[in-house]
Enzyme design. Structure first.
Site, PDB file in Angstrom:
ATOM      1  N   CYS A   1     -31.929  -0.994 -34.441  1.00  0.00           N
ATOM      2  CA  CYS A   1     -31.064  -1.991 -33.791  1.00  0.00           C
ATOM      3  C   CYS A   1     -31.017  -3.311 -34.553  1.00  0.00           C
ATOM      4  O   CYS A   1     -29.972  -3.968 -34.641  1.00  0.00           O
ATOM      5  CB  CYS A   1     -31.467  -2.204 -32.340  1.00  0.00           C
ATOM      6  SG  CYS A   1     -33.181  -2.693 -32.085  1.00  0.00           S
TER       7      CYS A   1
ATOM      8  N   ASP B   1     -24.553  -5.296 -27.814  1.00  0.00           N
ATOM      9  CA  ASP B   1     -25.679  -4.360 -27.827  1.00  0.00           C
ATOM     10  C   ASP B   1     -25.472  -3.317 -28.923  1.00  0.00           C
ATOM     11  O   ASP B   1     -24.533  -2.523 -28.860  1.00  0.00           O
ATOM     12  CB  ASP B   1     -25.766  -3.687 -26.456  1.00  0.00           C
ATOM     13  CG  ASP B   1     -26.994  -2.807 -26.299  1.00  0.00           C
ATOM     14  OD1 ASP B   1     -27.636  -2.489 -27.320  1.00  0.00           O
ATOM     15  OD2 ASP B   1     -27.308  -2.437 -25.152  1.00  0.00           O
TER      16      ASP B   1
ATOM     17  N   HIS C   1     -27.180  -0.657 -29.503  1.00  0.00           N
ATOM     18  CA  HIS C   1     -27.847   0.605 -29.192  1.00  0.00           C
ATOM     19  C   HIS C   1     -26.889   1.737 -28.829  1.00  0.00           C
ATOM     20  O   HIS C   1     -27.334   2.846 -28.527  1.00  0.00           O
ATOM     21  CB  HIS C   1     -28.855   0.397 -28.057  1.00  0.00           C
ATOM     22  CG  HIS C   1     -29.953  -0.554 -28.412  1.00  0.00           C
ATOM     23  ND1 HIS C   1     -29.820  -1.931 -28.288  1.00  0.00           N
ATOM     24  CD2 HIS C   1     -31.192  -0.341 -28.921  1.00  0.00           C
ATOM     25  CE1 HIS C   1     -30.939  -2.510 -28.690  1.00  0.00           C
ATOM     26  NE2 HIS C   1     -31.789  -1.574 -29.085  1.00  0.00           N
TER      27      HIS C   1
END
Length: 272
Positions: free
Chosen positions: A103, A229, A231
């Site tokens: 990440c 994000d 992810h």
């Protein structure tokens, strides 16, 4: 405790501050904001762009555009956002299976894409691969040789080193001792987005999931960060899906882990 590292001013505030593997080097500090008129979410093109060599998928540009504000517009007191285009890098977007450890690298790639898309005369017009970032950190002696090819994740400090090395853009690093003190950084983050408008990386210890930060908003009840994000893993997604599933979303400051420390990496380059 404060010290200098190259062009980076470091203010750790004492104690351990670096995410993940502790390193031997350094963080930064604030200055005062100026008031600007409230701005609105910018329109943006959705044209896909590739800045990685090899079998990378098409990446969404400006995935936050069109996202509703976190409170009714009549209640918004202040809003400041990223300026200029960027691409949304996420798990697996280049064919590398980095779920669970990549990440930070993906957030670095998002920041890199923004820098490249701001200037056509930058010395480097490619986003570094995960392996290239690892090789650079070994070359700079921040990591041992066996770091190359590993699944060791990186945080704000390593991202600052990579952005500086690949693009000659220094980064300001800001440390927050715990999530309960994020409110103390509101003015500093507004200053960053008002004056520079570059995307920000956010990392921590208890909350060790890397995040991109694309703006700030203050409403009648709360302050919010606009979180990107990295992810997500899967096929190319569209903005509507990203908005619905929360891959880009407004998050109240009081919903961050109140006991985790946080670090912000702020590229010192002005957006168009």
């Amino acid at each position: 405790m404060s010290l200098w590292l190259g062009r980076h001013f470091i203010n750790t505030g004492g104690g351990g501050w670096r995410e993940g593997n502790r390193g031997k080097k350094g963080l930064s500090h604030g200055f005062r904001r100026r008031n600007l008129d409230r701005v609105l979410l910018p329109p943006a093109s959705d044209s896909p762009v590739k800045l990685l060599e090899g079998p990378s998928m098409e990446l969404v540009k400006n995935v936050h555009s069109g996202l509703p504000l976190p409170e009714p517009e009549s209640d918004i007191l202040r809003l400041s956002l990223i300026r200029g285009d960027y691409l949304y890098y996420h798990y697996g977007c280049d064919g590398t299976d980095d779920c669970g450890w990549g990440c930070g690298y993906r957030t670095m790639q998002t920041l890199s894409s923004w820098i490249i898309l701001q200037q056509t005369n930058r010395k480097n017009h490619r986003v570094p691969t995960l392996k290239e970032a690892q090789e650079a950190l070994v070359e700079m002696e921040d990591k041992p040789p066996n770091f190359i090819g590993s699944k060791t994740w990186i945080g704000s400090f390593e991202i600052a080193l990579c952005i500086d090395k690949f693009y000659d853009v220094p980064c300001k690093l800001v440390h927050v001792r715990r999530g309960g003190e994020l409110l103390q950084k509101v003015d500093e983050l507004y200053l960053h987005f008002d004056t520079l408008g570059s995307p920000v990386m956010m990392g921590g210890d208890n909350d060790n999931a890397s995040k991109g930060i694309l703006g700030m908003c203050s409403g009648a009840e709360n302050h919010y960060l606009l979180v990107l994000d990295p992810h997500y893993s899967g096929k190319t997604l569209d903005k509507g899906y990203a908005h619905r599933e929360g891959w880009v979303a407004w998050k109240r400051l009081d919903l961050f882990d109140q006991n985790s420390f946080y670090n912000f990496c702020l590229p010192q380059w002005k957006g168009l």
